[in-house]
Design an enzyme around this catalytic site. Structure first.
Site, PDB file in Angstrom:
ATOM      1  N   SER A 283       0.976  18.570  -8.349  1.00 13.99           N
ATOM      2  CA  SER A 283       1.437  19.330  -6.933  1.00 13.99           C
ATOM      3  C   SER A 283       2.419  17.477  -5.918  1.00 13.99           C
ATOM      4  O   SER A 283       2.787  16.939  -5.966  1.00 13.99           O
ATOM      5  CB  SER A 283       0.261  18.353  -5.105  1.00 13.99           C
ATOM      6  OG  SER A 283       0.286  18.429  -4.598  1.00 13.99           O
TER       7      SER A 283
ATOM      8  N   TYR B 111      -8.332  13.855  -4.160  1.00  7.23           N
ATOM      9  CA  TYR B 111      -7.040  15.284  -5.178  1.00  7.23           C
ATOM     10  C   TYR B 111      -5.572  14.481  -4.799  1.00  7.23           C
ATOM     11  O   TYR B 111      -5.439  14.791  -5.930  1.00  7.23           O
ATOM     12  CB  TYR B 111      -7.250  16.178  -2.987  1.00  7.23           C
ATOM     13  CG  TYR B 111      -6.166  17.306  -3.500  1.00  7.23           C
ATOM     14  CD1 TYR B 111      -6.323  18.601  -4.958  1.00  7.23           C
ATOM     15  CD2 TYR B 111      -4.822  17.653  -3.427  1.00  7.23           C
ATOM     16  CE1 TYR B 111      -5.423  19.520  -5.241  1.00  7.23           C
ATOM     17  CE2 TYR B 111      -4.262  18.518  -3.449  1.00  7.23           C
ATOM     18  CZ  TYR B 111      -4.190  19.732  -4.583  1.00  7.23           C
ATOM     19  OH  TYR B 111      -3.484  20.525  -5.194  1.00  7.23           O
TER      20      TYR B 111
END
Length: 240
Positions: free
Chosen positions: A135, A148
């Site tokens: 990400s 996350y």
């Protein structure tokens, strides 16, 4: 890399980025295998010409299910795409540690275990690739999703080290860094979102180019800012 004729495994391939990756790779002539949990979505994938393995990768039983499903087959490309987020914001509520554990397992333990288990097979192929989907938040974190972000940063670090280990071998290592993508996981969140289809297309192009990184969409700008002024990248993303 030539995609046609390659056997590809896409984890989390029944929805979002994973589904679009699977469809686009299938259209290029790959033998596509996916993992997922939803029976209806798995059945849909099979009807579309994919092989589907029912596996919950938030725990070790899911890894065993994948390995049983692939037994005796020659895998060329492993795409570790499956991922999840969890609420972990003390400003709102006490975090759910069970959710944290599932996120850590799916986002970090599962891809590493699959890489370890499948590396010997990948090394026998004329050319092979491992694609780890991380990400843009692996570059600079946001305050609202620390677990996350930590998992994606961990996989970014792991991927960079793995790439160095695999240098000069038949196994190429690619990291894909998506921005905010319009998927079920980001439902209800505001902001500009890239479509899953466009995100997958950029990752597939990076696979074909045997690139080291696919900085997708706005992540290209974030990466450039981080190279010049890391403090600015962190300031921009921390409130994201």
């Amino acid at each position: 890399m030539q995609i046609a004729g390659k056997m590809v495994l896409v984890t989390g391939g029944t929805d979002g980025i994973g589904r679009q990756l699977a469809l686009q790779l299938l259209a290029r002539g790959a033998d596509v295998w996916i993992t997922g949990r939803d029976p209806e979505r798995l059945a849909r994938a099979r009807a579309e010409g994919m092989d589907a393995i029912a596996a919950d990768l938030t725990g070790p039983d899911g890894i065993e299910a994948v390995l049983r499903g692939l037994a005796g087959r020659s895998l060329d490309i492993l795409i570790n795409n499956a991922g999840m987020g969890t609420d972990h914001d003390f400003r709102i509520a006490t975090p759910d540690v069970a959710g944290d554990d599932r996120t850590l397992w799916l986002n970090v333990h599962a891809p590493i275990r699959l890489i370890v288990a499948l590396m010997a097979t990948l090394q026998t192929r004329p050319e092979a690739m491992i694609v780890n989907v991380t990400s843009g938040l692996a570059i600079a974190p946001s305050a609202g999703a620390p677990v996350y972000c930590a998992t994606k940063a961990a996989m970014r670090s792991y991927t960079q080290s793995l790439r160095a280990q695999m240098k000069g071998t038949r196994v190429h290592v690619l990291e894909a860094l998506p921005p905010l993508v319009d998927t079920a996981m980001t439902s209800g969140r505001g902001g500009r979102k890239l479509s899953a289809q466009d995100c997958a297309a950029q990752i597939v192009a990076a696979i074909e180019a045997s690139a080291d990184e696919a900085n997708v969409g706005m992540v290209r700008i974030l990466k450039a800012v981080n190279q010049v002024a890391p403090w600015l990248a962190r300031r921009i993303m921390i409130g994201f």
